[in-house]
Enzyme design. Sequence first.
Site, PDB file in Angstrom:
ATOM      1  CE1 TYR A 232     -23.838 -25.731 -16.018  1.00  0.00           C
ATOM      2  CE2 TYR A 232     -22.621 -26.375 -14.052  1.00  0.00           C
ATOM      3  CZ  TYR A 232     -23.764 -26.426 -14.839  1.00  0.00           C
ATOM      4  OH  TYR A 232     -24.842 -27.185 -14.425  1.00  0.00           O
TER       5      TYR A 232
ATOM      6  CG  HIS B  53     -29.504 -22.894 -21.109  1.00  0.00           C
ATOM      7  ND1 HIS B  53     -29.006 -21.657 -21.428  1.00  0.00           N
ATOM      8  CD2 HIS B  53     -29.240 -23.702 -22.171  1.00  0.00           C
ATOM      9  CE1 HIS B  53     -28.446 -21.719 -22.631  1.00  0.00           C
ATOM     10  NE2 HIS B  53     -28.572 -22.943 -23.105  1.00  0.00           N
TER      11      HIS B  53
ATOM     12  CG  ASN C 171     -33.086 -17.812 -15.622  1.00  0.00           C
ATOM     13  OD1 ASN C 171     -32.505 -18.879 -15.420  1.00  0.00           O
ATOM     14  ND2 ASN C 171     -32.625 -16.899 -16.456  1.00  0.00           N
TER      15      ASN C 171
ATOM     16  CD  GLU D 299     -26.444 -23.466 -25.702  1.00  0.00           C
ATOM     17  OE1 GLU D 299     -26.196 -22.320 -25.305  1.00  0.00           O
ATOM     18  OE2 GLU D 299     -27.597 -23.955 -25.666  1.00  0.00           O
TER      19      GLU D 299
HETATM   20  P1  TYD Z   1     -27.861 -15.070 -20.910  1.00  0.00           P
HETATM   21  O1  TYD Z   1     -27.146 -16.047 -21.783  1.00  0.00           O
HETATM   22  O2  TYD Z   1     -27.661 -13.619 -21.182  1.00  0.00           O
HETATM   23  O3  TYD Z   1     -29.446 -15.340 -20.912  1.00  0.00           O
HETATM   24  P2  TYD Z   1     -30.337 -16.643 -21.216  1.00  0.00           P
HETATM   25  O4  TYD Z   1     -30.096 -17.640 -20.123  1.00  0.00           O
HETATM   26  O5  TYD Z   1     -31.753 -16.150 -21.228  1.00  0.00           O
HETATM   27  O6  TYD Z   1     -29.915 -17.164 -22.574  1.00  0.00           O
HETATM   28  O7  TYD Z   1     -27.433 -15.319 -19.393  1.00  0.00           O
HETATM   29  C1  TYD Z   1     -27.126 -16.596 -18.921  1.00  0.00           C
HETATM   30  C2  TYD Z   1     -27.582 -16.697 -17.485  1.00  0.00           C
HETATM   31  O8  TYD Z   1     -26.814 -15.814 -16.675  1.00  0.00           O
HETATM   32  C3  TYD Z   1     -29.028 -16.307 -17.252  1.00  0.00           C
HETATM   33  O9  TYD Z   1     -29.942 -17.348 -17.539  1.00  0.00           O
HETATM   34  C4  TYD Z   1     -29.017 -15.909 -15.823  1.00  0.00           C
HETATM   35  C5  TYD Z   1     -27.631 -15.300 -15.627  1.00  0.00           C
HETATM   36  N1  TYD Z   1     -27.651 -13.817 -15.691  1.00  0.00           N
HETATM   37  C6  TYD Z   1     -27.686 -13.111 -14.514  1.00  0.00           C
HETATM   38  O10 TYD Z   1     -27.716 -13.688 -13.419  1.00  0.00           O
HETATM   39  N2  TYD Z   1     -27.702 -11.747 -14.566  1.00  0.00           N
HETATM   40  C7  TYD Z   1     -27.691 -11.068 -15.737  1.00  0.00           C
HETATM   41  O11 TYD Z   1     -27.719  -9.814 -15.735  1.00  0.00           O
HETATM   42  C8  TYD Z   1     -27.660 -11.823 -16.953  1.00  0.00           C
HETATM   43  C9  TYD Z   1     -27.670 -11.120 -18.281  1.00  0.00           C
HETATM   44  C10 TYD Z   1     -27.638 -13.186 -16.876  1.00  0.00           C
END
Ligand code: TYD
Length: 172
Positions: A45, A131, A128, A142
């Site tokens: 990770y 990914h 969320n 990736e």
């Molecule tokens: P990021 O790579 O900025 O977004 P994405 O997943 O949309 O490409 O961030 C990676 C992960 O880190 C994101 O999915 C959730 C977590 N994260 C947080 O928990 N808080 C935050 O403020 C950010 C920017 C990301």
Amino acid sequence: MERTLIVFKPDAVQRGIVGEILSRFERAGLKIVGAKMLNPDYKHYFEHYEGIGTLKTRKGDKIFEDQLASMQEGPVIAMVLEGVEAVEVVRKMVGPTEPKSAQPGTIRGDYAHVTYSAAASINRGVSNIIHASAEKDEAEQEIAHWFSDSELHDYQTVHERFTQPAPHKAKK
Ligand code: TYD
């Protein structure tokens, strides 16, 4: 054709919504060319989120460590999807990072609602669901990080009939 990486995060696996979400990509005609369940370690990770994604550099140690801990809460399901401009199309379907800001109709908007600040206050990465690679060269890095060449497969989908050269000219 372009390839992109998606990872169903522990929240999606544990909520039992992987199939529902995967069907959205299949319905759009995206082709699954690789799929596996795994439980990656911190090093894997670290490379994904900092080596490739620069999350620690962009957002600092707390968000980074919270996110890695959240990813380690359980197994994830990684897949490689293929299609026309697949990186951009899949990101559009996934929606922006913060579920509260994600529009209804996107995966993050439809399956979650939480905020960055709510997640940070409980020392979690924002849950969320999924990914998805953000850019074409990030997708290539990736995919190479998560899958070996022998884990990626070649076959024909019915959808490809409509993204390949037309077999005939208009009938007059
Ligand atoms: P990021 O790579 O900025 O977004 P994405 O997943 O949309 O490409 O961030 C990676 C992960 O880190 C994101 O999915 C959730 C977590 N994260 C947080 O928990 N808080 C935050 O403020 C950010 C920017 C990301």
